[in-house]
Design a protein around this motif. Sequence first.
Motif, PDB file in Angstrom:
ATOM      1  N   GLY A 102     -49.581  70.929  79.074  1.00 23.16           N
ATOM      2  CA  GLY A 102     -48.993  71.556  80.246  1.00 23.16           C
ATOM      3  C   GLY A 102     -49.042  73.066  80.121  1.00 23.16           C
ATOM      4  N   THR A 103     -48.127  73.728  80.818  1.00 23.06           N
ATOM      5  CA  THR A 103     -48.036  75.181  80.760  1.00 23.06           C
ATOM      6  C   THR A 103     -46.604  75.580  80.431  1.00 23.06           C
ATOM      7  OG1 THR A 103     -47.612  75.349  83.131  1.00 23.06           O
ATOM      8  CG2 THR A 103     -49.899  75.543  82.430  1.00 23.06           C
ATOM      9  N   ALA A 104     -46.473  76.772  79.868  1.00 21.13           N
ATOM     10  CA  ALA A 104     -45.160  77.314  79.548  1.00 21.13           C
ATOM     11  C   ALA A 104     -45.291  78.822  79.395  1.00 21.13           C
ATOM     12  CB  ALA A 104     -44.619  76.698  78.264  1.00 21.13           C
ATOM     13  N   THR A 105     -44.162  79.485  79.389  1.00 20.07           N
ATOM     14  CA  THR A 105     -44.150  80.936  79.243  1.00 20.07           C
ATOM     15  C   THR A 105     -43.560  81.296  77.885  1.00 20.07           C
ATOM     16  OG1 THR A 105     -43.841  81.192  81.626  1.00 20.07           O
ATOM     17  CG2 THR A 105     -43.316  83.098  80.255  1.00 20.07           C
ATOM     18  N   ARG A 106     -44.226  82.237  77.221  1.00 16.90           N
ATOM     19  CA  ARG A 106     -43.732  82.761  75.942  1.00 16.90           C
ATOM     20  C   ARG A 106     -44.031  84.247  75.913  1.00 16.90           C
ATOM     21  NH1 ARG A 106     -46.217  81.203  70.114  1.00 16.90           N
ATOM     22  NH2 ARG A 106     -48.078  81.627  71.324  1.00 16.90           N
ATOM     23  N   GLY A 107     -42.999  85.039  75.642  1.00 13.57           N
ATOM     24  CA  GLY A 107     -43.182  86.495  75.594  1.00 13.57           C
ATOM     25  C   GLY A 107     -43.649  87.061  76.918  1.00 13.57           C
ATOM     26  N   GLY A 108     -43.221  86.460  78.031  1.00 16.72           N
ATOM     27  CA  GLY A 108     -43.597  86.941  79.354  1.00 16.72           C
ATOM     28  C   GLY A 108     -44.996  86.557  79.802  1.00 16.72           C
ATOM     29  N   LYS A 109     -45.686  85.776  78.987  1.00 18.83           N
ATOM     30  CA  LYS A 109     -47.063  85.394  79.298  1.00 18.83           C
ATOM     31  C   LYS A 109     -47.155  83.878  79.432  1.00 18.83           C
ATOM     32  CE  LYS A 109     -51.622  85.423  77.191  1.00 18.83           C
ATOM     33  NZ  LYS A 109     -52.317  85.542  75.920  1.00 18.83           N
ATOM     34  N   GLN A 110     -47.808  83.413  80.512  1.00 22.53           N
ATOM     35  CA  GLN A 110     -47.993  81.972  80.695  1.00 22.53           C
ATOM     36  C   GLN A 110     -49.139  81.500  79.804  1.00 22.53           C
ATOM     37  OE1 GLN A 110     -48.996  80.514  84.637  1.00 22.53           O
ATOM     38  NE2 GLN A 110     -47.829  78.666  84.240  1.00 22.53           N
ATOM     39  N   GLU A 111     -48.904  80.363  79.131  1.00 24.08           N
ATOM     40  CA  GLU A 111     -49.888  79.824  78.197  1.00 24.08           C
ATOM     41  C   GLU A 111     -50.086  78.336  78.425  1.00 24.08           C
ATOM     42  OE1 GLU A 111     -49.532  81.097  74.028  1.00 24.08           O
ATOM     43  OE2 GLU A 111     -47.744  82.201  74.635  1.00 24.08           O
ATOM     44  N   GLN A 112     -51.253  77.842  78.020  1.00 23.77           N
ATOM     45  CA  GLN A 112     -51.500  76.407  77.972  1.00 23.77           C
ATOM     46  C   GLN A 112     -50.854  75.917  76.682  1.00 23.77           C
ATOM     47  OE1 GLN A 112     -53.159  74.619  80.400  1.00 23.77           O
ATOM     48  NE2 GLN A 112     -52.992  76.565  81.470  1.00 23.77           N
ATOM     49  N   ILE A 113     -50.104  74.815  76.759  1.00 26.30           N
ATOM     50  CA  ILE A 113     -49.423  74.300  75.582  1.00 26.30           C
ATOM     51  C   ILE A 113     -49.769  72.829  75.376  1.00 26.30           C
ATOM     52  CG2 ILE A 113     -47.521  75.939  75.492  1.00 26.30           C
ATOM     53  CD1 ILE A 113     -46.581  72.728  76.872  1.00 26.30           C
ATOM     54  N   GLY A 114     -49.580  72.371  74.148  1.00 27.31           N
ATOM     55  CA  GLY A 114     -49.787  70.978  73.802  1.00 27.31           C
ATOM     56  C   GLY A 114     -48.744  70.542  72.787  1.00 27.31           C
ATOM     57  N   PHE A 115     -48.486  69.242  72.748  1.00 28.95           N
ATOM     58  CA  PHE A 115     -47.477  68.677  71.845  1.00 28.95           C
ATOM     59  C   PHE A 115     -48.006  67.337  71.349  1.00 28.95           C
ATOM     60  CE2 PHE A 115     -43.563  66.191  71.154  1.00 28.95           C
ATOM     61  CZ  PHE A 115     -42.868  67.054  70.319  1.00 28.95           C
ATOM     62  N   ASP A 116     -48.266  67.241  70.030  1.00 25.57           N
ATOM     63  CA  ASP A 116     -48.878  66.021  69.511  1.00 25.57           C
ATOM     64  C   ASP A 116     -47.844  65.017  68.993  1.00 25.57           C
ATOM     65  OD1 ASP A 116     -48.181  66.794  66.894  1.00 25.57           O
ATOM     66  OD2 ASP A 116     -50.224  67.359  66.340  1.00 25.57           O
ATOM     67  N   TYR A 117     -48.333  63.874  68.523  1.00 27.43           N
ATOM     68  CA  TYR A 117     -47.465  62.791  68.097  1.00 27.43           C
ATOM     69  C   TYR A 117     -46.632  63.126  66.861  1.00 27.43           C
ATOM     70  CZ  TYR A 117     -50.434  61.399  64.157  1.00 27.43           C
ATOM     71  OH  TYR A 117     -51.121  61.374  62.967  1.00 27.43           O
ATOM     72  N   LYS A 118     -47.025  64.153  66.103  1.00 29.84           N
ATOM     73  CA  LYS A 118     -46.262  64.570  64.931  1.00 29.84           C
ATOM     74  C   LYS A 118     -45.191  65.593  65.282  1.00 29.84           C
ATOM     75  CE  LYS A 118     -49.616  63.821  61.274  1.00 29.84           C
ATOM     76  NZ  LYS A 118     -50.318  64.463  60.149  1.00 29.84           N
ATOM     77  N   GLY A 119     -45.169  66.045  66.530  1.00 30.87           N
ATOM     78  CA  GLY A 119     -44.202  67.064  66.926  1.00 30.87           C
ATOM     79  C   GLY A 119     -44.755  68.473  66.812  1.00 30.87           C
ATOM     80  N   ASN A 120     -46.035  68.603  66.539  1.00 29.74           N
ATOM     81  CA  ASN A 120     -46.667  69.913  66.458  1.00 29.74           C
ATOM     82  C   ASN A 120     -46.833  70.493  67.857  1.00 29.74           C
ATOM     83  OD1 ASN A 120     -47.102  69.943  63.595  1.00 29.74           O
ATOM     84  ND2 ASN A 120     -48.763  68.491  63.924  1.00 29.74           N
ATOM     85  N   ILE A 121     -46.648  71.785  67.983  1.00 30.53           N
ATOM     86  CA  ILE A 121     -46.812  72.468  69.267  1.00 30.53           C
ATOM     87  C   ILE A 121     -48.001  73.400  69.138  1.00 30.53           C
ATOM     88  CG2 ILE A 121     -45.757  74.082  70.890  1.00 30.53           C
ATOM     89  CD1 ILE A 121     -43.024  73.004  69.820  1.00 30.53           C
ATOM     90  N   GLY A 122     -48.886  73.342  70.108  1.00 35.63           N
ATOM     91  CA  GLY A 122     -50.049  74.212  70.133  1.00 35.63           C
ATOM     92  C   GLY A 122     -50.031  75.046  71.394  1.00 35.63           C
ATOM     93  N   ALA A 123     -50.586  76.252  71.310  1.00 40.37           N
ATOM     94  CA  ALA A 123     -50.646  77.154  72.473  1.00 40.37           C
ATOM     95  C   ALA A 123     -51.908  77.986  72.417  1.00 40.37           C
ATOM     96  CB  ALA A 123     -49.414  78.057  72.502  1.00 40.37           C
ATOM     97  N   GLN A 124     -52.357  78.405  73.612  1.00 35.78           N
ATOM     98  CA  GLN A 124     -53.482  79.349  73.703  1.00 35.78           C
ATOM     99  C   GLN A 124     -53.345  80.162  74.955  1.00 35.78           C
ATOM    100  OE1 GLN A 124     -56.819  76.589  73.679  1.00 35.78           O
ATOM    101  NE2 GLN A 124     -57.301  77.176  75.753  1.00 35.78           N
TER     102      GLN A 124
END
Length: 124
Positions: A102-124
């Motif tokens: 999905g998408t989310a905001t971090r540091g005022g910037k919108q990013e593509q995010i991901g969340f895997d089965y281990k609970g890891n969070i990825g962003a770009q």
Amino acid sequence: MRALLPSLIVLTLAAGPALAQNATPASPGSGTMTNSSNGAVNGSGNAGSNVNASGTVNVLAMTALEKGANSFTEGQAKSRISSAGFTDVSDLKKDDQGIWRGTATRGGKQEQIGFDYKGNIGAQ
């Protein structure tokens, strides 16, 4: 004396499995367990969790997320992503690899995010 020996053997064998148990319910019917080294049971996270020693979450590159059967609900994924410092988490959809994206905001910037089965969070 002959009856005493078989009785002691039976008692010893019956006590063995009870002594081997190390996880006890926190409260009847709660479904939570204590005294366990299993992170999935004791709430400390999963093996391979992205929580570092200081207790903060490491956000990984999207390519580092692992595919697999993801049992997190959308609400749980959103909550975990939010607690990692992201706001406005939206458009979460589980893909065919089991990764919530999905998408989310971090540091005022919108990013593509991901969340895997281990609970890891990825962003770009």
